[in-house]
Scaffold this active site. Structure first.
Site, PDB file in Angstrom:
ATOM      1  CE1 TYR A 126      -4.043  -1.900   4.804  1.00  0.00           C
ATOM      2  CE2 TYR A 126      -3.372   0.390   4.551  1.00  0.00           C
ATOM      3  CZ  TYR A 126      -3.803  -0.792   3.996  1.00  0.00           C
ATOM      4  OH  TYR A 126      -3.984  -0.898   2.637  1.00  0.00           O
ATOM      5  CB  SER A 172      -0.906   0.013   1.237  1.00  0.00           C
ATOM      6  OG  SER A 172      -1.576   1.252   1.390  1.00  0.00           O
TER       7      SER A 172
END
Length: 250
Positions: A156, A142
């Site tokens: 995350y 990401s």
């Protein structure tokens, strides 16, 4: 037909990015096993799209953080399409929610690391023995792994950074077996992920800071995955590719 005759597993392949990837690979000639977690109807709808595209596929339910489920997923793929698996796309993952460091507990840490990193590790471990003829693994990291993520997304971002490093390590370990391993680092892609974890106002504000002034599409990501899965990218391995409309550099 960039991946004609290849066998592919797409974890989290039933909706959003996973659906676009599953259908695109099938349309380009791959036989696709679509993994889903809890929404069978999404998986059935994706399988219908695969068939409508002239492709071949199966759907298999499973929790990719559980070794037994991963083993069953691989077993069903081999049963349907044969021993050789050519493509693995580890889409499973997510931000789940937002918490400041002082609000996080061990359960939160374990869950974020499991769904984003453990799933990638388990699936890679089980599929590699079936890539005797070589293959391509595409992991999903990401933009958050590059910049630390937005508010409340520290764990995350950390888990996705682990995926980046795992990708580089696997490229070294598996390269002699002609297995390539690359990762994507998407920015803001127009999917239900951002519908759930962002606000329309913030998304619009963010778009105005991107050089391309828009969010990406699931199809744009799927096209890149298909390129990495095909022989067109035969000298690419160990890369973490940004697909974010230039947002990381803005």
């Amino acid at each position: 037909m960039k991946v004609q005759g290849k066998v592919a597993i797409v974890t989290g392949g039933a909706r959003d990015l996973g659906r676009a990837i599953s259908v695109t690979l099938a349309a380009e000639g791959a036989k696709v096993c679509v993994n889903y977690f809890d929404n069978e109807q999404d998986a059935k709808d994706t399988l219908d799209l695969i068939h409508n595209a002239g492709g071949e596929g199966i759907i298999v339910q499973g929790d990719m953080t559980k070794a037994a489920d991963v083993q069953r997923l691989v077993g069903e793929t081999v049963k349907a399409f044969g021993e050789q698996i050519d493509i693995l796309v580890n889409v499973v993952g997510g931000i789940v929610g937002r918490k400041k460091i002082t609000e996080q507990d061990e359960k939160w840490y374990d869950f974020l690391m499991d769904v984003n990193m453990r799933s990638c590790w388990l699936c890679t471990r089980e599929v590699v023995p079936h890539m005797a003829g070589g293959g391509s693994i595409v992991n999903f990291s990401s933009l958050a792994a590059r910049d630390g993520g937005g508010p409340g997304a520290s764990m995350y971002a950390t888990a996705k950074a682990a995926v980046m490093t795992f990708t580089r390590a696997m490229a070294k370990e598996l390269g002699p077996q002609n297995i390539r391993c690359n990762a994507l680092c998407p920015g803001t892609i127009a999917t239900s992920f951002h519908d759930r974890f962002n606000t329309p106002e913030n998304r619009e504000r963010m778009k105005q800071t991107y050089p391309l002034r828009r969010e990406g599409t699931a199809q744009e990501v799927a096209d890149l995955v298909c390129f990495l899965a095909s022989s067109e990218s035969s000298y690419l391995t160990g890369t973490n590719i940004d697909i974010n409309g230039g947002s990381f550099f803005s």
